[in-house]
Design a protein around this motif. Sequence first.
Motif, mmCIF file in Angstrom:
data_model
loop_
_atom_site.group_PDB
_atom_site.id
_atom_site.type_symbol
_atom_site.label_atom_id
_atom_site.label_comp_id
_atom_site.label_asym_id
_atom_site.label_seq_id
_atom_site.Cartn_x
_atom_site.Cartn_y
_atom_site.Cartn_z
ATOM 1 N N VAL A 1 -14.167 -35.663 28.095
ATOM 2 C CA VAL A 1 -14.260 -34.591 27.098
ATOM 3 C C VAL A 1 -15.240 -33.526 27.580
ATOM 4 C CG1 VAL A 1 -14.725 -34.033 24.679
ATOM 5 C CG2 VAL A 1 -13.780 -36.275 25.273
ATOM 6 N N TYR A 2 -14.836 -32.263 27.396
ATOM 7 C CA TYR A 2 -15.646 -31.130 27.822
ATOM 8 C C TYR A 2 -16.313 -30.470 26.621
ATOM 9 C CZ TYR A 2 -13.528 -31.679 32.385
ATOM 10 O OH TYR A 2 -13.142 -32.186 33.605
ATOM 11 N N GLU A 3 -17.401 -29.795 26.904
ATOM 12 C CA GLU A 3 -18.208 -29.194 25.845
ATOM 13 C C GLU A 3 -17.429 -28.193 25.007
ATOM 14 O OE1 GLU A 3 -22.818 -27.547 25.451
ATOM 15 O OE2 GLU A 3 -21.843 -27.693 27.422
ATOM 16 N N ASP A 4 -16.405 -27.555 25.599
ATOM 17 C CA ASP A 4 -15.607 -26.589 24.838
ATOM 18 C C ASP A 4 -14.557 -27.262 23.960
ATOM 19 O OD1 ASP A 4 -13.748 -27.463 26.674
ATOM 20 O OD2 ASP A 4 -13.302 -25.481 27.510
ATOM 21 N N GLY A 5 -14.482 -28.593 24.023
ATOM 22 C CA GLY A 5 -13.558 -29.328 23.168
ATOM 23 C C GLY A 5 -12.294 -29.800 23.845
ATOM 24 N N ARG A 6 -12.103 -29.437 25.110
ATOM 25 C CA ARG A 6 -10.930 -29.898 25.837
ATOM 26 C C ARG A 6 -11.089 -31.389 26.146
ATOM 27 N NH1 ARG A 6 -9.891 -29.107 31.497
ATOM 28 N NH2 ARG A 6 -11.951 -28.124 31.498
ATOM 29 N N ALA A 7 -10.006 -32.146 26.013
ATOM 30 C CA ALA A 7 -10.057 -33.580 26.271
ATOM 31 C C ALA A 7 -8.967 -33.967 27.268
ATOM 32 C CB ALA A 7 -9.877 -34.369 24.984
ATOM 33 N N ILE A 8 -9.320 -34.808 28.216
ATOM 34 C CA ILE A 8 -8.359 -35.343 29.169
ATOM 35 C C ILE A 8 -8.381 -36.858 29.065
ATOM 36 C CG2 ILE A 8 -7.781 -35.618 31.618
ATOM 37 C CD1 ILE A 8 -9.054 -32.837 32.057
ATOM 38 N N ILE A 9 -7.218 -37.439 28.837
ATOM 39 C CA ILE A 9 -7.090 -38.891 28.732
ATOM 40 C C ILE A 9 -6.636 -39.417 30.084
ATOM 41 C CG2 ILE A 9 -6.067 -40.785 27.446
ATOM 42 C CD1 ILE A 9 -7.793 -38.807 25.771
ATOM 43 N N THR A 10 -7.348 -40.422 30.594
ATOM 44 C CA THR A 10 -7.058 -40.943 31.917
ATOM 45 C C THR A 10 -7.416 -42.431 31.958
ATOM 46 O OG1 THR A 10 -7.450 -40.578 34.278
ATOM 47 C CG2 THR A 10 -9.325 -40.201 32.803
#
Length: 454
Positions: free
Chosen positions: A240-249
């Motif tokens: 998860v990034y501070e700007d709210g983007r999320a990557i599931i891995t």
Amino acid sequence: MKSIRMGCGSASWGDMLDPAIELVEKGNIQYLGFDHLAELTMSILQRMKNKNPKRGYIPDLIPWMRSLLPKAKEKGIKMLTNAGGANPEQASRDVLELAKELSISKLKIAVVTGDDVFPRLDEFRKLGIKFKNLDTGEEDIERISDKIVAAHVYVGSESLVEGLEKGAELVITGRVSDNAVYVAPMIHEFGWSMEDWEKMGIAVTAGHIIECSAGCAGGMSNFWKDIKEPWRVAFPIAEVYEDGRAIITKAEGSGRMVNEWTVKEHLVYEVHDPEKYIMPDAIADFSKIRVKEIGKDRVEVTGIGGKKHPDKLKLTIGYKDGWIGESEISVCWPDAYEKAKFCEEFLRGRFKAHNLAIDEVRFDYIGINSIHGPLSKMPQNLEDINEVRIRVAAKTRTREDANQVRREVTHLWTHGPVGTTAVISPPPPREVIGLWPTLIPRELVPTKVQIMEV
């Protein structure tokens, strides 16, 4: 841009341990969250605690920490778990003793309490709270007031965040929401306001996607046919990034898969209204979410919305609700289906002859209708069925009647049709814990955090 990687270490009491170890060893994570609880679990744990004040937490906690704690401590991975169940204080004390045994020094544990409101039910009722049953519509708990064994509120991440801010390397809680163990690290690391509802919606959603361990990584999936080595299970990671983007891995080289559809499968799991996924920390809005594969086993999730948290929290009250008696027996070809019906008629007649006080009874013909019940499509050639496993379960008002149910099944071995065989050793009668779901004003349920250290 700042980011964190959070791994899921468990979806339930009894989940696998080795995928969690794999995340610690090669997942490049900073946090590992564990969900061990279900609706009924708290009542079971509370009864364990009532029998022994040193019990009442998830027994898996100690062997899991024995395997995970040394490596997590070495790598600086912080862990958050609701395995404290009905006794987070004792759970924390026992983990500290384990740490001493393992020669782990300077371990700091945050213990979160406040979800257990059983001792306060009378206080709440004097305030005029009725505890309306969300399932049945019953307005008051009067009918069950003398049968209650547990009452726990699904609380949010506030005290978990406080524990992390006080330097905790391990947070042990009672009945927090499943995704709170992931919401807390995001708030702590990014400094998100707990009243920034869009960010809180993102936190809730990221936690929701990974909270059921393999659920978004090829577990419980329609893609089971594509899994080449089914014994290799992978638990997911939310980047998860501070700007709210999320990557599931997932960890590189681990089993199963993470793709657009495995993420979507779990995104809608246990969701009634995609615009209002109600959690203690926020109401997440999935209606404009975008799910996109951006690489092998990497799925980006964007467009998550959020709304103000609810004014009330979910409260689950567990109460004594009778007994279950059950058993199974098999019949074989020829005429297996007709023999199964004979066995059912035999048992129904025996229950009536003994005047058993049965509130509910269920007969399953395993292999024919045990999953879908009356919706099952019956085989066209019933006479060709090789075998049927008959299971009966009856809910009774007393332990004695439940015991009689299971005893009657054993009589079919000698008094049933020819070819009746393989009766199991019936499990002992078990007490039923009913669930009374209701709501309570959140301001009545403050949580608190206590720091324990080696």
